[in-house]
Design a protein around this motif. Structure first.
Motif, PDB file in Angstrom:
ATOM      1  N   GLU A   7       0.820  -1.215   0.000  1.00  0.00           N
ATOM      2  CA  GLU A   7       0.000   0.000   0.000  1.00  0.00           C
ATOM      3  C   GLU A   7       0.856   1.267   0.000  1.00  0.00           C
ATOM      4  OE1 GLU A   7      -3.542   1.730  -0.510  1.00  0.00           O
ATOM      5  OE2 GLU A   7      -3.400  -0.404  -0.140  1.00  0.00           O
ATOM      6  N   ASP A   8       1.953   1.297   0.763  1.00  0.00           N
ATOM      7  CA  ASP A   8       2.824   2.482   0.795  1.00  0.00           C
ATOM      8  C   ASP A   8       3.432   2.760  -0.579  1.00  0.00           C
ATOM      9  OD1 ASP A   8       2.352   2.948   3.484  1.00  0.00           O
ATOM     10  OD2 ASP A   8       4.170   1.925   4.150  1.00  0.00           O
ATOM     11  N   LEU A   9       3.901   1.712  -1.244  1.00  0.00           N
ATOM     12  CA  LEU A   9       4.466   1.873  -2.582  1.00  0.00           C
ATOM     13  C   LEU A   9       3.411   2.417  -3.529  1.00  0.00           C
ATOM     14  CD1 LEU A   9       6.634   1.515  -4.756  1.00  0.00           C
ATOM     15  CD2 LEU A   9       5.867  -0.863  -4.983  1.00  0.00           C
ATOM     16  N   LEU A  13       3.534   5.895  -5.686  1.00  0.00           N
ATOM     17  CA  LEU A  13       3.451   5.885  -7.147  1.00  0.00           C
ATOM     18  C   LEU A  13       2.294   6.736  -7.647  1.00  0.00           C
ATOM     19  CD1 LEU A  13       4.263   2.137  -7.833  1.00  0.00           C
ATOM     20  CD2 LEU A  13       5.677   4.105  -8.425  1.00  0.00           C
ATOM     21  N   LYS A  14       1.185   6.796  -6.914  1.00  0.00           N
ATOM     22  CA  LYS A  14       0.061   7.648  -7.311  1.00  0.00           C
ATOM     23  C   LYS A  14       0.472   9.118  -7.321  1.00  0.00           C
ATOM     24  CE  LYS A  14      -3.417   6.829  -4.624  1.00  0.00           C
ATOM     25  NZ  LYS A  14      -4.721   6.632  -3.978  1.00  0.00           N
ATOM     26  N   THR A  41       5.622  -4.938  -7.897  1.00  0.00           N
ATOM     27  CA  THR A  41       6.021  -3.577  -8.225  1.00  0.00           C
ATOM     28  C   THR A  41       5.398  -3.137  -9.547  1.00  0.00           C
ATOM     29  OG1 THR A  41       8.090  -3.840  -7.020  1.00  0.00           O
ATOM     30  CG2 THR A  41       7.993  -2.058  -8.640  1.00  0.00           C
ATOM     31  N   ILE A  42       5.435  -4.011 -10.545  1.00  0.00           N
ATOM     32  CA  ILE A  42       4.829  -3.696 -11.840  1.00  0.00           C
ATOM     33  C   ILE A  42       3.321  -3.506 -11.686  1.00  0.00           C
ATOM     34  CG2 ILE A  42       4.343  -4.595 -14.149  1.00  0.00           C
ATOM     35  CD1 ILE A  42       7.099  -6.026 -13.957  1.00  0.00           C
ATOM     36  N   LEU A  43       2.671  -4.384 -10.952  1.00  0.00           N
ATOM     37  CA  LEU A  43       1.230  -4.274 -10.725  1.00  0.00           C
ATOM     38  C   LEU A  43       0.884  -2.952 -10.054  1.00  0.00           C
ATOM     39  CD1 LEU A  43      -1.638  -5.481 -10.688  1.00  0.00           C
ATOM     40  CD2 LEU A  43      -1.043  -6.529  -8.498  1.00  0.00           C
ATOM     41  N   ASN A  44       1.640  -2.569  -9.043  1.00  0.00           N
ATOM     42  CA  ASN A  44       1.383  -1.304  -8.347  1.00  0.00           C
ATOM     43  C   ASN A  44       1.575  -0.117  -9.268  1.00  0.00           C
ATOM     44  OD1 ASN A  44       0.682  -1.475  -5.393  1.00  0.00           O
ATOM     45  ND2 ASN A  44       2.314  -2.988  -5.541  1.00  0.00           N
ATOM     46  N   ALA A  45       2.591  -0.154 -10.100  1.00  0.00           N
ATOM     47  CA  ALA A  45       2.834   0.941 -11.040  1.00  0.00           C
ATOM     48  C   ALA A  45       1.667   1.062 -12.020  1.00  0.00           C
ATOM     49  CB  ALA A  45       4.146   0.727 -11.785  1.00  0.00           C
ATOM     50  N   GLY A  49      -1.277   4.167 -12.388  1.00  0.00           N
ATOM     51  CA  GLY A  49      -1.379   4.954 -13.609  1.00  0.00           C
ATOM     52  C   GLY A  49      -0.054   5.306 -14.240  1.00  0.00           C
ATOM     53  N   ILE A  50       1.032   4.672 -13.807  1.00  0.00           N
ATOM     54  CA  ILE A  50       2.344   4.902 -14.415  1.00  0.00           C
ATOM     55  C   ILE A  50       2.342   4.253 -15.797  1.00  0.00           C
ATOM     56  CG2 ILE A  50       4.816   4.417 -14.249  1.00  0.00           C
ATOM     57  CD1 ILE A  50       4.012   6.395 -12.136  1.00  0.00           C
TER      58      ILE A  50
END
Length: 63
Positions: A7-9, A13-14, A41-45, A49-50
């Protein structure tokens, strides 16, 4: 909540995703990193919206 305590990552990224120009996320793994963490990491990005996620394939400089 997001999987694996990321969640922090995701929140960081947001914040970056709305910047103009939008920064690119570059991932440099090493032989000890588990693929699971690269995937998260890829999923979070993507969810943040990265638009650009890349991999650094050259080894880090030696001191």
């Amino acid at each position: 909540p997001l999987p694996g305590g990321t969640e922090d990552l995701f929140e960081k990224l947001k914040v970056e995703a709305v910047k103009v120009p939008q920064p690119e996320v570059n991932i440099r793994g090493d032989q000890n990193v588990r693929y699971e963490f690269v995937g998260k990491t890829i999923l979070n990005a993507q969810r943040a919206g990265i638009a650009k996620v890349g991999f650094v394939i050259e080894p880090p400089p030696r001191n």
